[in-house]
Design an enzyme around this catalytic site. Structure first.
Site, PDB file in Angstrom:
ATOM      1  N   ASP A  13     -11.558   8.522  76.173  1.00 34.27           N
ATOM      2  CA  ASP A  13      -9.986   8.241  76.366  1.00 34.27           C
ATOM      3  C   ASP A  13      -9.633   8.232  74.787  1.00 34.27           C
ATOM      4  O   ASP A  13     -10.257   7.845  73.781  1.00 34.27           O
ATOM      5  CB  ASP A  13      -9.899   7.109  77.015  1.00 34.27           C
ATOM      6  N   ASP A  15      -6.028   6.746  73.652  1.00 31.69           N
ATOM      7  CA  ASP A  15      -5.077   5.714  73.443  1.00 31.69           C
ATOM      8  C   ASP A  15      -6.058   4.593  73.976  1.00 31.69           C
ATOM      9  O   ASP A  15      -6.325   4.290  74.981  1.00 31.69           O
ATOM     10  CB  ASP A  15      -3.743   5.891  74.100  1.00 31.69           C
TER      11      ASP A  15
END
Length: 187
Positions: A13, A15
């Site tokens: 992922d 952020d």
């Protein structure tokens, strides 16, 4: 008959895993890499893993920044990885949101995590074996998407997010920092 050997991938992922989640980051001067992300990714890259980033980017759909802004930041980010001798194989993003977005982005889609669309696209396009791959995320939706895509090793990282029992139950491993990730290669 010859069959091409499948690749393994480290899916990340963005952020909260690659960078500190300051909320809707789209400018390089506001992009703060998480400590240990380069050394951890380098360990996996050197071990033959493809580095693939999968990120929900509803800020595009909400009109906070454009796809061009996101793509410019992505090129800059990939250059930072390159400066650490790491090639990012691909970056997949979802600009949609089912409730809060401008009309062209307002929809239920198969790419927004917890849907597995971005992961499945990466698996398909880069000949990835999900059983030999790892997903690192900081939210329940990351773990759910990985499970739906058949990724058997799901790692939840505590990088500012608080998560509940359901997120923990979907993860195979919970770590405090991405710098703890290379220990997985020794198990």
């Amino acid at each position: 008959m010859y069959t091409q050997q499948k690749n393994k991938a480290l899916f990340l992922d963005r952020d909260g895993v690659v960078n500190v989640d300051h909320g809707y980051v789209y400018q390089s001067d506001k992009f703060e890499f998480i400590d240990g992300v380069f050394s951890s990714c380098k360990t996996f890259y050197d071990a033959g893993y493809k580095i693939i980033i999968v990120t929900n980017q509803s800020g595009i759909g909400r009109g906070y920044y454009s796809e061009a802004d996101f793509l410019a930041l992505t090129e800059w980010m990939k250059d930072q990885f390159s400066a650490h001798s790491i090639e990012v194989t691909d970056v997949y993003f979802c600009p949609h949101h089912p409730k809060k977005a401008r009309p062209e982005y307002l929809k239920e889609c198969s790419c927004r995590k917890p849907a597995p669309g971005m992961l499945l696209q990466g698996i398909q396009e880069h000949n990835i074996d999900p059983a030999c791959s790892i997903m690192v995320g900081d939210k329940l939706s990351d773990m759910q998407a990985a499970k739906k895509a058949g990724i058997t090793t799901r790692v939840l990282v505590r990088s500012g997010q608080s998560f509940d029992e359901s997120a923990k139950q979907e993860a195979d491993l919970i770590i405090d920092s991405i710098s703890s990730l290379p220990a997985l290669l020794n198990t």
